[in-house]
Design a protein around this motif. Structure first.
Motif, mmCIF file in Angstrom:
data_model
loop_
_atom_site.group_PDB
_atom_site.id
_atom_site.type_symbol
_atom_site.label_atom_id
_atom_site.label_comp_id
_atom_site.label_asym_id
_atom_site.label_seq_id
_atom_site.Cartn_x
_atom_site.Cartn_y
_atom_site.Cartn_z
ATOM 1 N N MET A 381 0.677 -1.273 -0.007
ATOM 2 C CA MET A 381 -0.084 -0.064 0.006
ATOM 3 C C MET A 381 0.675 1.314 0.026
ATOM 4 O O MET A 381 0.485 2.062 -0.784
ATOM 5 N N VAL A 382 1.939 1.142 0.776
ATOM 6 C CA VAL A 382 2.776 2.250 0.682
ATOM 7 C C VAL A 382 3.386 2.418 -0.499
ATOM 8 O O VAL A 382 3.548 3.568 -1.251
ATOM 9 N N ARG A 383 4.005 1.305 -1.235
ATOM 10 C CA ARG A 383 4.478 1.540 -2.566
ATOM 11 C C ARG A 383 3.515 1.891 -3.753
ATOM 12 O O ARG A 383 4.033 2.708 -4.576
ATOM 13 N N ILE A 384 2.296 1.424 -3.454
ATOM 14 C CA ILE A 384 1.285 2.114 -4.286
ATOM 15 C C ILE A 384 1.074 3.489 -4.298
ATOM 16 O O ILE A 384 1.032 4.221 -5.218
ATOM 17 N N GLY A 385 0.938 3.874 -3.080
ATOM 18 C CA GLY A 385 0.849 5.575 -2.604
ATOM 19 C C GLY A 385 2.113 6.033 -3.313
ATOM 20 O O GLY A 385 2.042 7.351 -3.791
ATOM 21 N N GLY A 390 4.054 9.545 -8.434
ATOM 22 C CA GLY A 390 5.400 9.614 -9.467
ATOM 23 C C GLY A 390 6.743 9.078 -8.520
ATOM 24 O O GLY A 390 7.641 9.723 -9.214
ATOM 25 N N LEU A 391 6.645 8.803 -7.521
ATOM 26 C CA LEU A 391 7.833 8.298 -6.871
ATOM 27 C C LEU A 391 8.267 6.823 -6.665
ATOM 28 O O LEU A 391 9.145 6.694 -6.303
ATOM 29 N N GLY A 392 7.441 6.060 -7.319
ATOM 30 C CA GLY A 392 7.554 4.512 -7.279
ATOM 31 C C GLY A 392 8.939 4.027 -7.622
ATOM 32 O O GLY A 392 9.487 3.241 -7.146
#
Length: 395
Positions: A381-385, A390-392
């Motif tokens: 969920m943090v990664r998706i956020g 635009g920071l993944g």
């Protein structure tokens, strides 16, 4: 880029508010010309009111006092303490005041997530304070009898001018931003520089590292990476919100696998559930690589410090998580000094031995599939956020 250490500084380690606030208040009460203060949180509690009163006294005796508080972390500050301080002559500005509104808080745009997370103060360009301690009581968490665990460093010497310089630059940026925003507070002029009169210290070599959204985006994580890569004996890190990116994570695991003792002291109590469980999703890989993990239990851990090989040490505001290292303005002091590093290591050793519980590999394996699945769900969920803003691909 190598760190440019400045010699002849005097560094004093301050643990928790019980050591930090008396030193800060004494410096404010002794001010003769100017005080700059930045904080993410400026709480309306006994500590916040004591600091506000000291700043007001300084302004009333003719000292230039400038206070900058984050629009999100500051919460009710613009409506509680700020008006009283302004009435007493303190100049107050709010960093990104639009994110204090509900509308601003929930717009998922990268620029709206940028925060002023630094905790800095400079008095008369003679003494500076850098660390992770907000202007709030260590005991404002219900049910906690132990203080929030955190550190700051008091600085005298050439490094003070660097701290003052970065504070002036951010103040100027916020001044110009407020000209085009409906929230305007305080007088918006910037004072002329004051030459440093600090006497040479004890020969302690130190540097100020900042994180911003322009030239200094990677300075703090790169300093960690360089120190960890060079470690030969021990790496000890205490971090409140620990969700390192791939490079930092692999640097820690690589160090452990080449025989370096790698110890991380992390939050043992649940403060923010998503971050807490996302961090725990990394336990399995870290433990398998030989990293030792301890969870601090006495109270909330808020420290952002590290010691490498008993000579390199850092104290500051930057967490090892994407919010600090990709979005926030941060500031850390890095010292290359054996006595200072030894003192910080000793303090961390006390916490590891008395107030923390070691997490073993079996502890992770004993978690059921559902429990581990929930932790990995939090992590993704943090990664998706991050991807949504635009920071993944940068973490």
């Amino acid at each position: 880029m190598p760190i440019e250490f400045q010699p002849d500084n005097r560094l004093k380690l301050l643990q928790c508010g019980v050591e930090y606030f008396p030193a800060l208040l004494a410096a404010i009460d002794a001010a003769e010309r100017e005080i700059f203060l930045e904080s993410y949180i400026f709480a309306d509690d006994d500590v916040g009111r004591a600091v506000a009163a000291a700043l007001a006294r300084a302004a009333q005796r003719g000292v230039l006092v400038q206070v900058l508080v984050d629009g999100f972390g500051g919460g009710e500050f613009p409506r509680t303490l700020a008006p009283e301080m302004q009435a007493d002559g303190v100049r107050v500005l709010i960093y990104r005041p639009e994110i204090a509104s509900l509308r601003g808080r929930f717009r998922l745009k990268r620029h709206r997530l940028r925060r002023l997370h630094r905790k800095l103060a400079v008095i008369d360009c003679q003494v500076a304070f850098v660390g992770g301690i907000n202007i709030e009581s260590d005991f404002n968490v219900p049910g906690h009898t132990a203080p929030r665990y955190d550190f700051a460093v008091q600085v005298e010497g050439p490094l003070v001018a660097a701290v003052r310089g970065t504070m002036v630059r951010v103040w100027e940026i916020v001044v110009w931003a407020n000209f085009r925003h409906r929230y305007r507070v305080g007088q918006l002029d910037t004072p002329a520089p004051v030459a440093s009169t600090a006497a040479p210290g004890q020969g302690q070599r130190a540097a100020l590292l900042i994180r911003d959204n322009l030239r200094h985006r990677r300075d703090i994580p790169e300093a960690y990476l360089e120190a960890i890569a060079a470690a030969q004996q021990e790496v000890v890190i205490a971090n409140a919100y620990f969700l390192p990116g791939r490079r930092l994570r692999h640097a820690l695991m690589d160090a452990a696998q080449r025989g370096v003792s790698v110890i991380v002291l992390l939050q043992g109590r649940v403060e923010y559930r998503l971050q807490h469980y996302a961090t725990q999703a990394l336990y399995g890989a870290l433990l398998a690589a030989g990293v030792r993990i301890f969870e601090y239990r006495a109270s909330f851990l808020h420290a952002k410090v590290g010691v490498v090989d008993g000579v390199w040490a850092t104290v500051g505001s930057a967490n090892m998580d994407p919010f600090s290292l990709l979005l926030a303005r941060e500031a850390n002091v890095v010292a290359h000094d054996r006595p200072f590093a030894a003192e910080l290591r000793e303090r961390l050793g006390e916490a590891l031995g008395e107030d923390a519980r070691e997490v073993r590999a079996n502890d992770w394996r004993r978690l059921g599939l559902v429990a581990r699945g929930l932790r990995w769900t939090a992590y993704y969920m943090v990664r998706i956020g991050l991807s949504l803003v635009g920071l993944g691909d940068r973490y």
